[in-house]
Motif scaffolding. Structure first.
Motif, PDB file in Angstrom:
ATOM      1  N   SER A 193       1.022  -1.277  -0.500  1.00 58.08           N
ATOM      2  CA  SER A 193       0.481  -0.095   0.120  1.00 58.08           C
ATOM      3  C   SER A 193       1.239   1.286   0.047  1.00 58.08           C
ATOM      4  CB  SER A 193      -0.876  -0.042   1.233  1.00 58.08           C
ATOM      5  OG  SER A 193      -1.900  -1.694   0.765  1.00 58.08           O
ATOM      6  N   LYS A 194       2.050   1.385   1.034  1.00 60.95           N
ATOM      7  CA  LYS A 194       2.805   2.526   1.158  1.00 60.95           C
ATOM      8  C   LYS A 194       3.317   2.841  -0.431  1.00 60.95           C
ATOM      9  CE  LYS A 194       4.640   2.308   5.714  1.00 60.95           C
ATOM     10  NZ  LYS A 194       5.387   2.299   6.329  1.00 60.95           N
ATOM     11  N   SER A 195       3.629   1.952  -1.341  1.00 63.68           N
ATOM     12  CA  SER A 195       5.164   1.538  -2.707  1.00 63.68           C
ATOM     13  C   SER A 195       3.526   2.101  -3.821  1.00 63.68           C
ATOM     14  CB  SER A 195       5.225   0.716  -3.193  1.00 63.68           C
ATOM     15  OG  SER A 195       4.082  -0.781  -3.036  1.00 63.68           O
ATOM     16  N   LYS A 196       2.219   2.466  -3.343  1.00 67.38           N
ATOM     17  CA  LYS A 196       1.110   2.906  -4.445  1.00 67.38           C
ATOM     18  C   LYS A 196       1.482   4.222  -5.118  1.00 67.38           C
ATOM     19  CE  LYS A 196      -2.260  -1.295  -3.314  1.00 67.38           C
ATOM     20  NZ  LYS A 196      -3.606  -1.552  -3.269  1.00 67.38           N
ATOM     21  N   ASN A 199      -5.480   4.271  -2.290  1.00 65.22           N
ATOM     22  CA  ASN A 199      -6.704   4.939  -2.012  1.00 65.22           C
ATOM     23  C   ASN A 199      -6.953   3.558  -0.779  1.00 65.22           C
ATOM     24  OD1 ASN A 199      -9.537   4.723  -1.799  1.00 65.22           O
ATOM     25  ND2 ASN A 199      -9.768   4.171  -4.155  1.00 65.22           N
ATOM     26  N   PRO A 200      -7.693   4.316   0.127  1.00 68.26           N
ATOM     27  CA  PRO A 200      -7.628   3.702   1.440  1.00 68.26           C
ATOM     28  C   PRO A 200      -8.700   3.087   1.721  1.00 68.26           C
ATOM     29  CG  PRO A 200      -7.014   5.591   1.969  1.00 68.26           C
ATOM     30  CD  PRO A 200      -7.061   5.482   0.331  1.00 68.26           C
ATOM     31  N   GLY A 201      -9.683   3.254   0.509  1.00 69.60           N
ATOM     32  CA  GLY A 201     -10.997   2.894   1.253  1.00 69.60           C
ATOM     33  C   GLY A 201     -11.378   1.029  -0.604  1.00 69.60           C
ATOM     34  N   LEU A 214      -9.816   8.009  -4.315  1.00 62.25           N
ATOM     35  CA  LEU A 214      -9.127   8.516  -2.579  1.00 62.25           C
ATOM     36  C   LEU A 214     -10.561   8.913  -1.368  1.00 62.25           C
ATOM     37  CD1 LEU A 214      -6.818   9.162  -1.329  1.00 62.25           C
ATOM     38  CD2 LEU A 214      -7.616  11.501  -1.432  1.00 62.25           C
ATOM     39  N   CYS A 215     -10.714   7.017  -1.534  1.00 60.36           N
ATOM     40  CA  CYS A 215     -11.636   7.199  -0.356  1.00 60.36           C
ATOM     41  C   CYS A 215     -11.796   6.679   1.191  1.00 60.36           C
ATOM     42  CB  CYS A 215     -12.683   5.742  -0.825  1.00 60.36           C
ATOM     43  SG  CYS A 215     -14.178   6.229  -1.375  1.00 60.36           S
ATOM     44  N   SER A 258      -7.366  -4.783   3.880  1.00 57.62           N
ATOM     45  CA  SER A 258      -6.119  -5.619   3.345  1.00 57.62           C
ATOM     46  C   SER A 258      -4.302  -4.773   2.879  1.00 57.62           C
ATOM     47  CB  SER A 258      -6.859  -5.617   1.786  1.00 57.62           C
ATOM     48  OG  SER A 258      -7.147  -5.125   1.324  1.00 57.62           O
ATOM     49  N   ASN A 259      -5.083  -2.979   3.003  1.00 62.10           N
ATOM     50  CA  ASN A 259      -4.165  -2.256   2.838  1.00 62.10           C
ATOM     51  C   ASN A 259      -3.516  -1.724   3.938  1.00 62.10           C
ATOM     52  OD1 ASN A 259      -4.690  -0.722   0.110  1.00 62.10           O
ATOM     53  ND2 ASN A 259      -6.378  -0.070   0.782  1.00 62.10           N
TER      54      ASN A 259
END
Length: 570
Positions: free
Chosen positions: A125-128, A132-134, A141-142, A329-330
């Motif tokens: 997630s950090k590398s994306k 998008n948290p949700g 960007l939810c 999962s993020n």
């Protein structure tokens, strides 16, 4: 003092005010001539009523250009749609590179940075690039309302510290002092203490959710739907109806804990909402509380899915993922018991009452009924909704009041889709932005480009999306094109120093459907904040900027230099 729900605060009665300790560090001036007045008088370069996205953007634009600002907000959170209304951003597919101001992109980057800095994200997630948290389909960007609030607050903090900005939370403007074509002052009440204030400035901005300053100041406005005769719009009704207003919504957040039992008490209006078949034209697809709805573009019945344990993709649409703001999962394993999603769905749109022009008692009545609808939907999901395994109900659904920052778990303020609209120097019509109507006007097979406004002060995009209305209309939903924001739509025909900065600009009932979303509202507000800056520097009224070609060109260059796009790339 104990904070209360906004609906409770509406019942507070006004009383004579004294200067509150909250203003001890304010940059605003109390005039010596008003020392003996029963109401404190505060002044700045700009007074902005309404702390939603348009109000915040207008404030930040004025502040970065060395103006002082008073910003009032009825709730205890700034941020409007993103925070107090709890709705993740509805954005277009090009938002990462085009179709928003640089300031809005700074905000979006701030949201992602906040998660990276403060949350236990997975390495993936950090590398994306565009985390998008949700992982929800409605937006790239939810995210949580509190994160949006924290980022907006951080953008405001330097100006609060330097005494250029004062934010008056839980304050409602109650009346205006007007002389001729100019607003001289606004009167506001502290909804917690009952203290009253007089707010003075050379310029005023109506960034309220319902266009409250327009009737207060005598500014000409329109509500509801115009007729086809009036606007010649392809999708306009035959007869005008000022009470034909889009539904509003009381969103809520919930997560899912497998094996849990979080069933809420049965709402008192549950039986009513559970059995309601909406009386809409064209006909709704069935009962309101059902995993189906009238598909907006065609109005045919569309089956939906609801499964908090299901995969992220698939058809029919899984409502659980639609406005999900946290996908567990993020985040590192064990951080979340389950995903968190926001419920702003067709099933909890409230169209049985109109908030525009409502008395405080009527406002409270309709909002409370809308809350009953939302709670009834939750109870139905917990107890009756069909599951893929053939069973019924998801008792592990847990109402997350903490996410919305309220005691009852519902949003602090209604999610408003339609407001009073100023009678502007220029009105945006369907022929300017609607694909089919545009084709009729241009004589081409398709309307593939929107109108080119010579006075453009911003750009945006959303399809024209009108939800079921108080007049009994079902969805009106059709294609538009990437569009511009004309300066003329931000200018009242008569008033000299009042500007709209929310859903109250010069649109119609139809075109409001694509100019009402998060990034467009932000762009409108930012343009207004810079217009006030420019007009003050030139010592002219805002209308003069549009009327003089040289001045308009200079103003457009000014806003472009600060990150505002005025044309879409070819």
């Amino acid at each position: 003092m104990k904070r209360r729900n906004f609906i409770e605060l509406l019942t507070v009665t006004s009383s004579a005010a004294v200067v509150s300790p909250a203003f001890a560090n304010s940059s605003l001036k109390i005039s010596p001539t008003d020392v003996n007045s029963t109401k404190a008088v505060l002044s700045a370069d700009v007074v902005i009523a309404g702390g939603g996205l348009g109000g915040c953007a207008a404030a930040l634009a004025a502040l970065r250009n060395n103006l002082t600002v008073i910003l009032t907000e009825q709730t205890d959170w700034i941020g409007g749609q993103l925070t107090q209304q709890g709705v993740p951003p509805d954005e277009h597919p090009w938002i990462e590179t085009h179709g928003a101001t640089q300031l809005y992109r700074n905000f979006r980057k701030g949201v992602r940075d906040y998660y990276i800095k403060n949350y236990p994200l997975t390495d993936e997630s950090k590398s994306k690039e565009f985390f998008n948290p949700g992982d929800a389909p409605v937006s790239a960007l939810c995210h949580e309302p509190r994160v949006a609030l924290a980022v907006l607050q951080s953008m405001m903090d330097p100006y609060l510290s330097s005494k250029k900005l004062t934010i008056l939370l839980e304050h409602q403007v109650t009346r205006a002092q007007v002389a001729g074509d100019e607003v001289k002052a606004l009167e506001a009440v502290d909804l917690v203490t009952g203290e009253q204030l007089i707010l003075k400035a050379p310029f005023f901005v109506d960034a309220t959710e319902l266009g409250d300053l327009l009737p207060m100041t005598g500014t000409e406005f329109i509500t509801g739907a115009e007729s086809k005769v009036q606007t010649k719009e392809l999708h306009a009704p035959v007869k005008p109806d000022p009470n034909n207003i889009q539904s509003f919504n009381m969103p809520f957040a919930m997560d899912y804990v497998p094996g849990g039992n979080f069933i809420i008490p049965k709402p008192k209006e549950y039986d009513y909402w559970r059995n309601l078949v909406p009386k809409l034209t064209p006909k709704w697809s069935g009962k309101l509380l059902d995993l189906a709805y009238s598909k907006p573009a065609t109005l045919v019945r569309r089956e939906l899915a609801f499964d908090p344990t299901g995969p992220n993709a698939g058809d029919p649409l899984n409502l659980w993922h639609y406005r999900r703001i946290i996908s567990k999962s993020n985040f590192k394993p064990g951080t979340y018991a389950g995903d968190i999603t926001v419920v702003n769905w067709p099933q909890n749109d409230y169209f049985e009452g109109n908030l525009i022009g409502a008395t405080p008692e009527q406002f409270v009545h309709h909002v409370n009924r809308a809350k009953q609808l939302s709670l009834s939907l939750l109870y139905w999901l917990q107890t009756e909704a069909p599951r893929p395994d053939g069973g019924h109900g998801w008792p592990g659904l847990r109402l997350r009041a903490d996410v919305m920052g309220t005691r009852d778990g519902l949003s602090k303020y209604p999610y408003i889709r339609e407001s009073r609209r100023v009678k502007a120097v220029f009105t945006i019509l369907e022929e300017h932005v609607g694909q089919d109507n545009r084709a009729q006007i241009t004589g081409k097979k398709t309307g593939n480009t929107s109108a080119d406004f010579y006075d453009s002060v911003g750009i945006g995009y959303y399809h024209i999306d009108l939800h079921p209305s108080t007049a009994g209309n079902n969805y009106i939903d059709f294609e538009s094109m990437p569009f511009q924001i004309p300066l003329g739509a931000l200018l009242p025909r008569r008033m000299k120093n009042l500007l709209p900065a929310n859903k109250n600009i010069g649109t119609t009932h139809i075109t409001n459907g694509c100019y009402r979303l998060h990034p467009v509202e932000w762009s409108i507000g930012e343009a207004v904040g810079m217009l006030i800056t420019y007009a003050m520097n030139k010592k002219v009224i805002p209308r003069a900027v549009r009327e003089q070609p040289g001045m308009l060109k200079e103003f457009q260059e000014f806003i472009h230099s600060q990150g505002i796009e005025i044309k879409w790339p070819a």
